[in-house]
Scaffold this active site. Structure first.
Site, PDB file in Angstrom:
ATOM      1  N   CYS A 107      44.784   2.058  -8.909  1.00 29.89           N
ATOM      2  CA  CYS A 107      43.480   2.134  -9.571  1.00 29.89           C
ATOM      3  C   CYS A 107      43.680   3.101 -10.713  1.00 29.89           C
ATOM      4  CB  CYS A 107      42.373   2.620  -8.650  1.00 29.89           C
ATOM      5  SG  CYS A 107      40.827   2.850  -9.566  1.00 29.89           S
ATOM      6  N   CYS A 110      40.417   5.663 -11.061  1.00 28.86           N
ATOM      7  CA  CYS A 110      40.137   6.676 -10.036  1.00 28.86           C
ATOM      8  C   CYS A 110      40.976   6.372  -8.805  1.00 28.86           C
ATOM      9  CB  CYS A 110      38.652   6.784  -9.738  1.00 28.86           C
ATOM     10  SG  CYS A 110      37.784   5.216  -9.576  1.00 28.86           S
ATOM     11  N   SER A 111      40.360   5.896  -7.736  1.00 28.24           N
ATOM     12  CA  SER A 111      41.168   5.689  -6.530  1.00 28.24           C
ATOM     13  C   SER A 111      40.603   4.556  -5.682  1.00 28.24           C
ATOM     14  CB  SER A 111      41.226   6.977  -5.722  1.00 28.24           C
ATOM     15  OG  SER A 111      39.909   7.409  -5.437  1.00 28.24           O
ATOM     16  N   CYS A 112      40.116   3.497  -6.312  1.00 30.47           N
ATOM     17  CA  CYS A 112      39.565   2.371  -5.565  1.00 30.47           C
ATOM     18  C   CYS A 112      40.640   1.793  -4.646  1.00 30.47           C
ATOM     19  CB  CYS A 112      39.063   1.299  -6.528  1.00 30.47           C
ATOM     20  SG  CYS A 112      37.676   1.893  -7.517  1.00 30.47           S
TER      21      CYS A 112
HETATM   22 FE    FE Z   1      38.870   3.544  -8.651  1.00 28.32          FE
END
Ligand code: FE
Length: 202
Positions: A107, A110-112
């Site tokens: 991602c 961010c950190s999906c």
């Molecule tokens: Fe994300």
């Protein structure tokens, strides 16, 4: 909520991440919990419990060609049929590794991550370094993480978002013809479903 804003869940005070951290701080401060035990619990969820949902899906797809087909064509429907529900899997796409093609997930914003299939994202997945470099130089990053792919193998990098989460379907290791679902699932690591490792007979 606006979808674009929603993507930057790291700064949203209502996000589960922020709220969980605040709760943890409070409990530690009150002496109700010990941070080491929380870390151990998270570690267990991250490595053992969380990824087993995804691992069983992969193992099942190795055993049942029809399931594999439906998982690749319409993962949302396949998950619904398996009665798998949970956080962060509103829309999932599954990308199969095959000879000459390797998939890896990131991602970049961010950190999906598909929590309900893989548990909590590992810290390196959230690091700015992984997020920026795996797009630019995937072969090198994978090599550094212990996965050497030959120059002929095409690497496809999938960028997750709040709209779409990805799961890599690793290749079934050779010599596993006799194994059943649970034994096969043990070979499917979290990292192999992110695409930074292969499933292998340990
Ligand atoms: Fe994300």
């Amino acid at each position: 909520m606006n979808k674009q804003d929603d993507h930057h869940h790291g700064v949203d005070p209502n996000s589960p991440e922020v709220r969980t951290e605040a709760l943890e701080d409070l409990l530690v401060e009150k002496g109700l919990i010990d941070r080491g035990r929380v870390d151990a619990l998270i570690e267990r969820f991250e490595h053992d419990l969380g990824p087993m949902i995804g691992a069983r899906l992969v193992a099942k797809s190795w055993l049942e060609p029809q399931f594999r087909k439906s998982l690749l064509e319409n993962a949302d429907r396949a998950l619904e049929e398996e009665n798998i529900k949970g956080a962060e899997i509103e829309h999932v796409e599954v990308k199969a590794n095959e000879p000459g093609v390797h998939n890896v997930v990131v991602c970049t914003l961010c950190s999906c991550y598909p929590w309900a299939l893989l548990g909590l994202p590992p810290s390196w997945y959230k690091s700015p370094e992984y997020r920026s470099r795996v797009v630019r130089e995937p072969r090198k990053v994978l090599q550094e993480m212990g996965l050497s792919l030959d120059a002929e193998t095409e690497i496809r990098v999938w960028d997750s978002s709040s709209e779409t989460r990805f799961l890599v379907l690793p290749e079934r290791p050779e010599g596993t013809e006799q194994l059943g679902l649970e034994e096969l699932a043990q070979l499917v690591t979290r990292d192999s479903m992110i695409g930074v490792a292969k499933a292998k007979v340990s």
